[in-house]
Design an enzyme around this catalytic site. Structure first.
Site, PDB file in Angstrom:
ATOM      1  N   GLY A  53       0.826  -1.205   0.000  1.00 37.87           N
ATOM      2  CA  GLY A  53       0.000   0.000   0.000  1.00 37.87           C
ATOM      3  C   GLY A  53       0.855   1.246   0.000  1.00 37.87           C
ATOM      4  O   GLY A  53       2.058   1.185   0.288  1.00 37.87           O
ATOM      5  N   CYS A  80       5.231  -6.308   1.483  1.00 37.32           N
ATOM      6  CA  CYS A  80       5.565  -4.878   1.400  1.00 37.32           C
ATOM      7  C   CYS A  80       4.968  -4.125   2.596  1.00 37.32           C
ATOM      8  O   CYS A  80       5.434  -4.286   3.712  1.00 37.32           O
ATOM      9  CB  CYS A  80       5.117  -4.309   0.049  1.00 37.32           C
ATOM     10  SG  CYS A  80       5.910  -2.734  -0.346  1.00 37.32           S
ATOM     11  N   TYR A  81       3.920  -3.313   2.404  1.00 41.62           N
ATOM     12  CA  TYR A  81       3.279  -2.646   3.550  1.00 41.62           C
ATOM     13  C   TYR A  81       2.825  -3.688   4.570  1.00 41.62           C
ATOM     14  O   TYR A  81       2.963  -3.495   5.786  1.00 41.62           O
ATOM     15  CB  TYR A  81       2.087  -1.815   3.068  1.00 41.62           C
ATOM     16  CG  TYR A  81       1.324  -1.107   4.172  1.00 41.62           C
ATOM     17  CD1 TYR A  81       1.673   0.183   4.578  1.00 41.62           C
ATOM     18  CD2 TYR A  81       0.247  -1.722   4.808  1.00 41.62           C
ATOM     19  CE1 TYR A  81       0.972   0.838   5.584  1.00 41.62           C
ATOM     20  CE2 TYR A  81      -0.454  -1.082   5.816  1.00 41.62           C
ATOM     21  CZ  TYR A  81      -0.094   0.195   6.205  1.00 41.62           C
ATOM     22  OH  TYR A  81      -0.785   0.837   7.212  1.00 41.62           O
ATOM     23  N   HIS A 169       7.464  -8.024  -3.794  1.00 38.53           N
ATOM     24  CA  HIS A 169       6.143  -8.283  -4.377  1.00 38.53           C
ATOM     25  C   HIS A 169       6.191  -9.625  -5.113  1.00 38.53           C
ATOM     26  O   HIS A 169       6.693  -9.714  -6.230  1.00 38.53           O
ATOM     27  CB  HIS A 169       5.750  -7.158  -5.333  1.00 38.53           C
ATOM     28  CG  HIS A 169       5.399  -5.884  -4.637  1.00 38.53           C
ATOM     29  ND1 HIS A 169       4.148  -5.635  -4.122  1.00 38.53           N
ATOM     30  CD2 HIS A 169       6.150  -4.796  -4.337  1.00 38.53           C
ATOM     31  CE1 HIS A 169       4.126  -4.444  -3.549  1.00 38.53           C
ATOM     32  NE2 HIS A 169       5.336  -3.918  -3.661  1.00 38.53           N
ATOM     33  N   GLU A 171       3.654 -11.128  -6.260  1.00 40.54           N
ATOM     34  CA  GLU A 171       2.529 -11.221  -7.192  1.00 40.54           C
ATOM     35  C   GLU A 171       2.879 -10.786  -8.607  1.00 40.54           C
ATOM     36  O   GLU A 171       2.094 -11.008  -9.533  1.00 40.54           O
ATOM     37  CB  GLU A 171       1.340 -10.398  -6.675  1.00 40.54           C
ATOM     38  CG  GLU A 171       1.574  -8.896  -6.569  1.00 40.54           C
ATOM     39  CD  GLU A 171       2.196  -8.453  -5.264  1.00 40.54           C
ATOM     40  OE1 GLU A 171       2.032  -7.285  -4.906  1.00 40.54           O
ATOM     41  OE2 GLU A 171       2.882  -9.272  -4.604  1.00 40.54           O
ATOM     42  N   SER A 222     -13.250   0.857 -28.569  1.00 43.63           N
ATOM     43  CA  SER A 222     -12.049   1.584 -28.993  1.00 43.63           C
ATOM     44  C   SER A 222     -11.336   0.836 -30.107  1.00 43.63           C
ATOM     45  O   SER A 222     -10.564   1.411 -30.854  1.00 43.63           O
ATOM     46  CB  SER A 222     -11.093   1.761 -27.810  1.00 43.63           C
ATOM     47  OG  SER A 222     -10.510   0.524 -27.456  1.00 43.63           O
ATOM     48  N   GLY A 223     -11.604  -0.473 -30.208  1.00 41.43           N
ATOM     49  CA  GLY A 223     -10.860  -1.320 -31.130  1.00 41.43           C
ATOM     50  C   GLY A 223      -9.751  -2.060 -30.428  1.00 41.43           C
ATOM     51  O   GLY A 223      -9.095  -2.915 -31.005  1.00 41.43           O
ATOM     52  N   GLY A 224      -9.522  -1.717 -29.135  1.00 44.41           N
ATOM     53  CA  GLY A 224      -8.498  -2.394 -28.352  1.00 44.41           C
ATOM     54  C   GLY A 224      -8.979  -3.748 -27.857  1.00 44.41           C
ATOM     55  O   GLY A 224     -10.145  -4.123 -28.009  1.00 44.41           O
ATOM     56  N   ASP A 226      -9.481  -4.936 -24.797  1.00 43.46           N
ATOM     57  CA  ASP A 226     -10.448  -4.979 -23.699  1.00 43.46           C
ATOM     58  C   ASP A 226     -11.882  -4.770 -24.184  1.00 43.46           C
ATOM     59  O   ASP A 226     -12.791  -5.523 -23.830  1.00 43.46           O
ATOM     60  CB  ASP A 226     -10.095  -3.923 -22.647  1.00 43.46           C
ATOM     61  CG  ASP A 226      -8.651  -4.023 -22.205  1.00 43.46           C
ATOM     62  OD1 ASP A 226      -8.108  -5.138 -22.243  1.00 43.46           O
ATOM     63  OD2 ASP A 226      -8.062  -2.987 -21.841  1.00 43.46           O
ATOM     64  N   THR A 228     -13.002  -5.046 -27.244  1.00 45.12           N
ATOM     65  CA  THR A 228     -13.357  -6.092 -28.203  1.00 45.12           C
ATOM     66  C   THR A 228     -13.836  -7.352 -27.497  1.00 45.12           C
ATOM     67  O   THR A 228     -14.865  -7.945 -27.858  1.00 45.12           O
ATOM     68  CB  THR A 228     -12.157  -6.425 -29.107  1.00 45.12           C
ATOM     69  OG1 THR A 228     -11.834  -5.278 -29.885  1.00 45.12           O
ATOM     70  CG2 THR A 228     -12.467  -7.589 -30.038  1.00 45.12           C
ATOM     71  N   LYS A 371      -5.038  -7.896 -17.998  1.00 47.65           N
ATOM     72  CA  LYS A 371      -4.928  -8.033 -19.452  1.00 47.65           C
ATOM     73  C   LYS A 371      -4.716  -9.482 -19.899  1.00 47.65           C
ATOM     74  O   LYS A 371      -5.358  -9.939 -20.847  1.00 47.65           O
ATOM     75  CB  LYS A 371      -3.774  -7.164 -19.954  1.00 47.65           C
ATOM     76  CG  LYS A 371      -3.597  -7.158 -21.457  1.00 47.65           C
ATOM     77  CD  LYS A 371      -4.686  -6.356 -22.164  1.00 47.65           C
ATOM     78  CE  LYS A 371      -4.540  -4.883 -21.882  1.00 47.65           C
ATOM     79  NZ  LYS A 371      -5.551  -4.092 -22.633  1.00 47.65           N
TER      80      LYS A 371
END
Length: 625
Positions: A53, A80-81, A169, A171, A222-224, A226, A228, A371
Site C-alpha cells: 500500500g 511490502c506494507y 512483491h 505477485e 475503442s478497437g483495443g 479490452d 473487443t 490483461k
C-alpha cells in the site's frame, strides 16, 4: 456449499488484486477484503494475505486495520506494507530505509533457516521491490529468512504463529519464484485447488445476464483488446440483437486505425456496431489544455457527450445500459479502491461515468480482470489472434502520447528542481558499461515532466537523458546489453529524488546543438497528432515486418514539445514487455530492427531528435502522461 478461499486484505496497493489473480490462476479461489473487515468475512478462509500500500505504517492517516484478524488461527502472509505492518503489530520497528528499492533486487536466503514458503526454491532469487520504508527491527519471535543488499529484513517468519512476511512483491511476474511462494503458502494453509478458467468465463456470463436484467447494452468500442473482448462477451451472453457497439473515431486513432478496426470486426462476424467520426468534437474538447489529468477528463467527458448524441440519433431510450471494457488496473490507477492513490485518471473513471455508475447504468464485465486474463477469455470465446493479441490501445488514444506546454507555466520552482535533478544525475556512478561506451557519455535532464509510480504513489518528475558515442550523421550508440542498460536505468531512478525515467539519445538532427532544443509552446492539435501518427506508423510497420510486434506487450510513441521550433518535435520510443500492466520491463529491440526504425524516422523533416525510454514500471508508467 461455500467455497474455501484465500482472503487478500487490500491496503491500497497497485498490486492487491494481482495477488488474488495469481492465486486464482494457480487454481485457488481468492477474494479481496478491506483490512477493517469483521471476522465473519474470514469464514471458510484457509489463509490471509496482507497487501502492499502507499501509506507508511507509522503515519497517522493509515488504512484502518482490524487487529483481531491477527488473532485468527490462520496462516497470514504480509507483503511490502503488509510486511512492515506485521513487524509493527508484533512489537518490531519500521522507518525510512537507508536506501529505497525500486525494481529488481536479489533475495538471498539465510543458511540453516528452513521456511515452508521457500520449499523447492533456490537460495538466491531475483525479486521485485517497490519501497522506501523498511523493517528496522523484526517483531517478537520472528526470524530472518532472507536479505537483499539494501534490506537486511527482506523475509521474516514466526512458524509458531503461522506468520510470514516479505518486503518484495511476489505477485508480479518479475519475481519469478512468486508463484511457487504462493503455491507453497496455499499448501501450508491446507488449501485444495477449486478454481479454473472455465469457471471464470461462466461467472462473467452469468453476471452479465444478471446486471443487464433484461435491458439492452451500448458499448464504447475503442478497437483495443479490452473493449473487443467485452463486446464478444456481451454478444455471447445477451445476443447481438440486444448489444450495439459504438466505435468513435475521436481523432486520436493511429494511422488508418478506425478502418482496420471495422474490417476486423466484420471479418469475425460482428454486424451490430456503428462507426462515428467525432474527431472535431474531441479536438475542440481538449483545445488549449496542457494538464494531463484535465486532458484525460475532457476526453472521458466528451465520450459521454458523443454517446448522448448517438443514442438520440439512433432513438435508443433510457433503458439502454452503457458498457465499458474497464480492467482492474484502470480502477486501481484512478484511485478507485478505498486505500489506493491516484496515479492517473482513466477516461472510464471521469465524473460523468461515475454518475452513471452510481445510477446503476454502467456494466463492466471484465472489471475484476487483468490483461492476460482477458486475452485468455478472448481465446476461449474463439476470437482470432488479430483481435486478441493487438497491442493495448486506450480510449484516449494518441492524445495521451502528445505532451503539451503553454509556454508560460514553467516556474522558478521548476528551475530549482531541474537543477537539483541535474546534480543528482551527475552524482550517480555508472560503471556498468565498458570504457569504450562511456568515454563520450553525456548526461542531461530533460525540461519536461512525466508521470511515474513509486511505492504505490504517483510521481511527476524529470527524465534523465544519456548520450553515448556519436556514430555520425546524427546517430548515436545504443548499448546492446540489456542487463547493463537496465542496471544503469535503475541506478539513476533509485538514487534520484527528482528523476523517474532514464532515456538514451538515438538521433539528433545534424547541425542542431543541444542548446538549440528548447521547450516549445505546443498543444494536442491535428498537426501534432498527424506527425505522431507518421512516426508511430513507421515503428509499428517495422515491428510487424520483423516479427517483433507479437514479442512485446505494447509500443508507445511519445511526442515531446522539445525542439528547435514549435513546428518540430522530439519523439520517444517506448517498447515494453508486460503480463498484467501493473509491472513492465522496457524492451530492447534487436540492433537491426532498431536501426531500421531510427533511420526511417530520421528522414521525416519535422523530427529534431529521437530518444529511447529505458525505464521499467515502476518507477515509470507505460506512457508519459
Amino acid at each position: 456449499m461455500a467455497r474455501e478461499k484465500i482472503v487478500v486484505l487490500d491496503f491500497g496497493s497497485q498490486y492487491a488484486h494481482l495477488i488474488a489473480k495469481r492465486f486464482r490462476m494457480l487454481g485457488y479461489y481468492s477474494e479481496i477484503a478491506l483490512p477493517s473487515a469483521s471476522l465473519d468475512v474470514f469464514e471458510n478462509a484457509k489463509g490471509v494475505i496482507m497487501s502492499g500500500g502507499p501509506s507508511s505504517v507509522y503515519e497517522e492517516n493509515v488504512p484502518e486495520f482490524n487487529e483481531e484478524i491477527l488473532s485468527l488461527d490462520l496462516p497470514i502472509l504480509g507483503l511490502c506494507y503488509g510486511h512492515q505492518l506485521m513487524a509493527k503489530s508484533y512489537g518490531g520497528k519500521v522507518g525510512k530505509a537507508d536506501v529505497g528499492e525500486f525494481g529488481f533486487a536479489q533475495l538471498n536466503l539465510k543458511d540453516g533457516v528452513k521456511s515452508p514458503l521457500f520449499e523447492g526454491i533456490e537460495p538466491s532469487q531475483q525479486v521485485w521491490m517497490s519501497h522506501q520504508d523498511g523493517v528496522l527491527q523484526p517483531g517478537e519471535g520472528f526470524e530472518v529468512v532472507g536479505t537483499t543488499k539494501d534490506c537486511p529484513y527482506a523475509a521474516l517468519q514466526n512458524l509458531s504463529k503461522k506468520r510470514f512476511s516479505l518486503q518484495c512483491h511476489c505477485e508480479v511476474k518479475d519475481t519469478p519464484c512468486g508463484n511457487q511462494i504462493f503455491e507453497n503458502f496455499a499448501h501450508f494453509c491446507g488449501m485444495e485447488k477449486n478454481w479454473d478458467q472455465d469457471t471464470v468465463l461462466q461467472v462473467i456470463l452469468e453476471n452479465i445476464k444478471k446486471d443487464a436484467d433484461g435491458r439492452n447494452v451500448l458499448l464504447f468500442l475503442s478497437g483495443g483488446v479490452d473493449s473487443t473482448i467485452t463486446f464478444a462477451l456481451l454478444n455471447k451472453a445477451l445476443g447481438q440483437n440486444r448489444v450495439l457497439g459504438l466505435h468513435i473515431d475521436n481523432g486520436f486513432m493511429r494511422k488508418n486505425e478506425s478502418h482496420k478496426v471495422a474490417e476486423a470486426y466484420r471479418k469475425f462476424g460482428f454486424t451490430n456496431f456503428i462507426v462515428e467520426d467525432a474527431s472535431e468534437s474531441f479536438l475542440n474538447a481538449i483545445s488549449g489544455l496542457t494538464d494531463p489529468q484535465k486532458k484525460r477528463m475532457a476526453v472521458g467527458e466528451n465520450f459521454i457527450t458523443v454517446r448522448n448524441e448517438v443514442t438520440a440519433r439512433q432513438n435508443l431510450d433510457d433503458s439502454w445500459l452503457l458498457a465499458q471494457g474497464t480492467l482492474y488496473p484502470d480502477i486501481i490507477e484512478s484511485g478507485g479502491t478505498k486505500n489506493s492513490h491516484t496515479i492517473k485518471t482513466h477516461h472510464n473513471r471521469v465524473a460523468g461515468i461515475q454518475e452513471l455508475i452510481a445510477k446503476g447504468l454502467i456494466i463492466e464485465p471484465i472489471r475484476d480482470l487483468y490483461k492476460d486474463e482477458v486475452r485468455n477469455i478472448g481465446k476461449k470465446l474463439g476470437l482470432s489472434d488479430e483481435l486478441v493479441m493487438r497491442h493495448p490501445f486506450p480510449g484516449p488514444g494518441l492524445s495521451i502520447n502528445v505532451l503539451c506546454n503553454d509556454g508560460k507555466s514553467w516556474s522558478k520552482k521548476d528551475d530549482e528542481e531541474l537543477l537539483a535533478a541535474t546534480r543528482e544525475l551527475e552524482s550517480v556512478t555508472l560503471d556498468m558499461f565498458c570504457p569504450n561506451c562511456t568515454k563520450e557519455l553525456k548526461r542531461a535532464v530533460l525540461p519536461v515532466r512525466s508521470v511515474g509510480v513509486q511505492g504505490d504513489f504517483r510521481t511527476y518528475r524529470f527524465p534523465a537523458l544519456l548520450t553515448f558515442a556519436d556514430e555520425g550523421d546524427g546517430f548515436y550508440h545504443l548499448p546492446d546489453k540489456r542487463e547493463k542498460v537496465e542496471a544503469c536505468s535503475s541506478s539513476i531512478t533509485n538514487s534520484a529524488k527528482y528523476i523517474n525515467r532514464t532515456c538514451i539519445k538515438l538521433f539528433q538532427r545534424p547541425g542542431l546543438a543541444d542548446s538549440d532544443l528548447k521547450l516549445q509552446e505546443g498543444y494536442c492539435d491535428r498537426r501534432r497528432l498527424d506527425q505522431l501518427r507518421e512516426v508511430d506508423n513507421i515503428v509499428l510497420t517495422e515491428l510487424h515486418n520483423s516479427g517483433w510486434y507479437n514479442k512485446i506487450f505494447q509500443h508507445l510513441t511519445i511526442d515531446l514539445p522539445y525542439a528547435s521550433s514549435a513546428e518540430h518535435a522530439t519523439f520517444v520510443l517506448r517498447p515494453v514487455i508486460s503480463e498484467d500492466v501493473m509491472t513492465a520491463r522496457f524492451a530492447l529491440l534487436p540492433k537491426e530492427v532498431m536501426n531500421a526504425i531510427v533511420h526511417k524516422i530520421a528522414e521525416l523533416p519535422f523530427v529534431d531528435a529521437l530518444y529511447f525510454d529505458a525505464t521499467n514500471k515502476p518507477p515509470a508508467t507505460f506512457g508519459w502522461e
